[in-house]
Write an enzyme that holds these catalytic residues in place. Sequence first.
Site, short mmCIF file in Angstrom:
data_model
loop_
_atom_site.label_atom_id
_atom_site.label_comp_id
_atom_site.label_asym_id
_atom_site.label_seq_id
_atom_site.Cartn_x
_atom_site.Cartn_y
_atom_site.Cartn_z
N TYR A 149 0.86 -1.19 0.00
CA TYR A 149 0.00 0.00 0.00
C TYR A 149 0.89 1.23 0.00
O TYR A 149 1.55 1.52 1.00
CB TYR A 149 -0.91 -0.04 1.23
CG TYR A 149 -1.96 1.05 1.31
CD1 TYR A 149 -2.20 1.94 0.26
CD2 TYR A 149 -2.72 1.19 2.46
CE1 TYR A 149 -3.17 2.92 0.36
CE2 TYR A 149 -3.70 2.17 2.58
CZ TYR A 149 -3.92 3.03 1.52
OH TYR A 149 -4.86 4.01 1.63
N LYS A 177 -1.73 -1.52 -3.80
CA LYS A 177 -2.77 -0.49 -3.69
C LYS A 177 -2.07 0.84 -3.88
O LYS A 177 -1.24 1.25 -3.07
CB LYS A 177 -3.49 -0.55 -2.33
CG LYS A 177 -4.58 0.52 -2.19
CD LYS A 177 -5.26 0.47 -0.84
CE LYS A 177 -6.30 1.60 -0.74
NZ LYS A 177 -6.94 1.64 0.60
#
Length: 308
Positions: A149, A177
Amino acid sequence: MTHDHPAAPDRAAARPFGRVLTAMATPFTADGSLDLDGAARLATHLVDEQGNDALVVNGTTGESPTTSDAEKEALIRAVVEAVGDRARVVAGVGTNNTPHTIELAATAEKAGADGLLVVTPYYNKPPQAGLLRHFTAVADATALPVMLYDIPGRAGVAIATDTLVRLAEHDRIVALKDAKGDLTATAWVTARSDLAVYSGEDSLTLPLLSVGAVGVVGTSTHFTGALTQRMIEAHEAGDVAGALALHRRLLPLYTGIFRTQGIILVKAGLAAQGLPAGPVRPPLVDATDDELAQLRADCAAAGLALPE
């Protein structure tokens, strides 16, 4: 003379967590304690009514900064029990402490999670060598697939493209992400690695698809999940005009959900729909009447009614 033709790409392998994931809100009771029954109901709604392929629990939208490790484990178990037979459950386990992150990863694996979301260590701003070591240590310590992420706005440091390419060589680091907001950087990541990139910003989902992303980990997808699924499917099918029309329709909510911290408006909207939500935990504060009215207007602009 025969010619061998390359096999068609395996779309399921290319998007290991599906197309649409929601960073699920964590329902609380009126007194602020964890509402596990509500979590099961909300997860069921997001999968069965909003078409989510997977749910991320214990993310920032799930108020992970203010839930205990025991609450995080209980939440994973409740969501896996509710929807684990028909959707993947990805557990947010990232912290700015490598041993603690590894502990959370082990707990999530035992609790039945299908994958891990590991955010860039925040606040202590490690150099790229430290990020490489951190993410590798977590991936080495688990059997689950890992989604990195990258969110420099919160973490204070970005994961450099070269670092992402190196991390992609790890068998279990399969996805990213991407909340960096840099389409050129994302284009290089998809060109130089086999990471499955998921947009971490709802409004950038379609632009990121154009440079090789495969889906979204969304916030507004508490309300727009089914239509976002249609948008991504249209883009995959080559219907660029159809995908753009859906993007433009949903843009008021893709952006409006972030007029304040996303979870504040998500919980206000869920409550208006009679779905489990409850209050946010401090230091966040619940939506004001004016903020809820604006959310209703944003929903209406996207063609989605929010009950009065």
